[in-house]
Design a protein around this motif. Structure first.
Motif, PDB file in Angstrom:
ATOM      1  N   UNK A 159       0.799  -1.222   0.000  1.00 36.25           N
ATOM      2  CA  UNK A 159       0.000   0.000   0.000  1.00 36.25           C
ATOM      3  C   UNK A 159       0.828   1.266   0.000  1.00 36.25           C
ATOM      4  N   UNK A 160       2.013   1.235   0.620  1.00 38.44           N
ATOM      5  CA  UNK A 160       2.862   2.427   0.672  1.00 38.44           C
ATOM      6  C   UNK A 160       3.304   2.885  -0.718  1.00 38.44           C
ATOM      7  N   UNK A 161       3.280   1.964  -1.693  1.00 38.55           N
ATOM      8  CA  UNK A 161       3.743   2.314  -3.037  1.00 38.55           C
ATOM      9  C   UNK A 161       2.770   3.238  -3.777  1.00 38.55           C
ATOM     10  N   UNK A 162       1.494   3.135  -3.461  1.00 37.40           N
ATOM     11  CA  UNK A 162       0.468   3.853  -4.221  1.00 37.40           C
ATOM     12  C   UNK A 162       0.709   5.366  -4.260  1.00 37.40           C
ATOM     13  N   UNK A 163       0.963   6.043  -3.119  1.00 39.62           N
ATOM     14  CA  UNK A 163       1.154   7.499  -3.181  1.00 39.62           C
ATOM     15  C   UNK A 163       2.336   7.905  -4.068  1.00 39.62           C
ATOM     16  N   UNK A 164       3.408   7.111  -4.066  1.00 38.93           N
ATOM     17  CA  UNK A 164       4.563   7.453  -4.901  1.00 38.93           C
ATOM     18  C   UNK A 164       4.227   7.318  -6.385  1.00 38.93           C
ATOM     19  N   UNK A 165       3.450   6.300  -6.733  1.00 38.59           N
ATOM     20  CA  UNK A 165       3.115   6.079  -8.136  1.00 38.59           C
ATOM     21  C   UNK A 165       2.149   7.128  -8.676  1.00 38.59           C
TER      22      UNK A 165
END
Length: 486
Positions: free
Chosen positions: A223-229
């Motif tokens: 889930x932490x990846x979503x904001x960066x993408x």
């Protein structure tokens, strides 16, 4: 179709010269060698488009840095060896600070480049680099998957982010200041920091929604990846808006011979002729950024790790405070046009000096109303700086070195003081054992800021140094002194 460029207020020729001295000590207007410098009548549509494009880039910059701050504990677990949670958090904040170490380098490259080839081209380039660096972080495998290479890649792409943002704030604030009419520069400039708050709110809101909807396990897994993408699409929108803009009126008027042809010449001119103003800029921005990063970046971690609040509750309270600041920040910009930059800046600095300790004592009480009240006191002090700084800083330097000088001064201050704030506060609390260290740190920064504000000159409603007056209408141009109309 592009908006028309700057219009002159008379039928004379536009000599495109920089009529003030290189040290910017004049008022940026007047006559030179018998040639009259004419006023610029701005196009409101062009101004609004410039503000929109610059503010979106700034929002993306702080969205990028905000999501890293709000996910610091999670990123520490993903990218660093398991063990002491405090060590993981310190490692995560150290990586956060790494990006700031290269910001002055980015400022020394992109700033002078913007003074030579134009603000628009450089701002488009920084937008691309920011988007690439942020998206790439969202794609890095975890430490459990690739071991040592995970933190190495994280540091590398943080360096890409930091290098690109070295040219962002100086360029964006210069872009808005050079487009805006003199009497409304504070109002239009406040939209840059409006973008800052929107970036933080977007980051905090997205992280809060993901934590609430996914839970700790899924958040750490993917889930932490979503904001960066998300930064990828945002970057494309910002790039599109920036490429549609014309170059600023002030830069178009600048004679080609007014700017050196090499980076070495640019930097030499800046450090040789403007070192005193650079020192003032570093002091002013350093004080401002310590308080900014303390409240908008570090506070959720402080509430969760030092006071034991859940990550979600801390972010929700901060979201509410930032939403309140959004409602008043443009009013602050308007007030700075009416009453001056210095009174608003001094109010913010004195607010932090006198209210930081009471605010943190309120926060330590533990109830949601007390925390909200403490954060709001800090926020009202900060918004006096946020709503004014984007108009005050570009006016420190003349047009021919504005982008470069501001980028250097701003990023040196951010590198030394702003980006290290979360790391320094975490370490100081661990060292001293007192949760009030952030208050003392903010008070010390504010004291430096008070001295810096006292030393700068008032620039409200005055032309930018090195540029002729900029007005909103032909009628306003007709009321100018005859030197600018004949």
């Amino acid at each position: 179709m592009a908006d028309p460029g700057p219009r002159r207020s008379d039928n004379g020729s536009d000599n495109g010269s920089d009529s003030s001295s290189e040290n910017g000590s004049g008022n940026g207007s007047g006559t030179s060698a018998g040639v009259t410098v004419t006023a610029t009548v701005t196009d409101e549509r062009a101004v609004r488009r410039a503000v929109k494009a610059a503010a979106l880039g700034n929002a993306m910059e702080w969205f990028d840095f905000g999501i890293y701050s709000y996910l610091a504990a999670t990123l520490g677990q993903v990218f660093f060896p398991s063990g002491n949670p405090t060590v993981q958090l310190l490692s995560s904040f150290a990586t956060f600070a790494v990006a700031f170490l290269v910001r002055p380098v980015g400022g020394m490259v992109f700033g002078p480049l913007g003074d030579r080839i134009g603000r628009k081209k450089v701002l488009a380039l920084t937008m691309i680099m920011m988007a690439v660096g942020t998206c790439a972080i969202g794609l890095i495998p975890s430490y459990a998957t690739i071991g040592f290479w995970a933190p190495v890649l994280l540091v590398f792409f943080r360096l890409v982010q930091g290098f690109s943002t070295g040219g962002e704030y100086g360029g964006a604030s210069t872009f808005i200041a050079e487009y805006a009419p003199d009497k409304r520069r504070g109002y239009y400039g406040s939209f840059l920091e409006f973008g800052t708050l929107c970036g933080y709110i977007g980051a905090a809101g997205l992280v809060t929604a993901l934590r609430t909807g996914l839970g700790a396990g899924a958040m750490e897994a993917w889930g932490w990846r979503v904001p960066f993408l998300v930064a990828g699409p945002l970057g494309l929108v910002g790039l599109y808006l920036r490429l549609r803009l014309d170059e600023t009126p002030a830069f178009q008027r600048l004679a080609p011979t007014a700017v050196p042809a090499t980076v070495k010449g640019d930097l030499g001119r800046i450090f040789r002729l403007h070192w005193r103003t650079l020192i003032l800029c570093v002091a002013l921005v350093g004080a401002y950024n310590i308080t900014d990063y303390m409240l908008l970046s570090y506070m959720p971690t402080y509430l969760s790790d030092e006071l034991g609040y859940s990550d979600t509750h801390g972010l929700l309270v901060l979201l509410g405070v930032m939403a309140c600041l959004l409602l008043v920040i443009n009013r602050v910009g308007t007030l700075s046009d009416r009453f001056g930059r210095k009174p608003l800046l001094m109010t913010g600095m004195l607010g932090f000096f006198f209210l930081a300790l009471p605010s943190f004592l309120l926060i330590a009480q533990g109830s949601i109303p007390a925390i909200a009240a403490g954060l709001l006191l800090l926020g009202l002090s900060l918004v006096c700086l946020l709503g004014t700084m984007s108009a005050a800083l570009p006016a420190l330097f003349p047009t021919n070195v504005r982008y470069g000088a501001l980028s250097i001064g701003y990023n040196v201050a951010v590198s030394v003081f702003g980006g290290t704030t979360p790391l320094a506060l975490t370490a100081l609390i661990a060292l001293t054992g007192t949760d009030l260290m952030p208050a003392y740190y903010a008070m010390a920064a504010a004291l430096v800021g008070v001295v810096a504000v006292a030393r700068i000159r008032e620039t409200s409603q005055l032309p930018l140094p090195g540029s002729p007056p900029s007005v909103a209408t032909e009628a306003e141009a007709a009321q100018l002194p005859s030197d600018f109309r004949t």
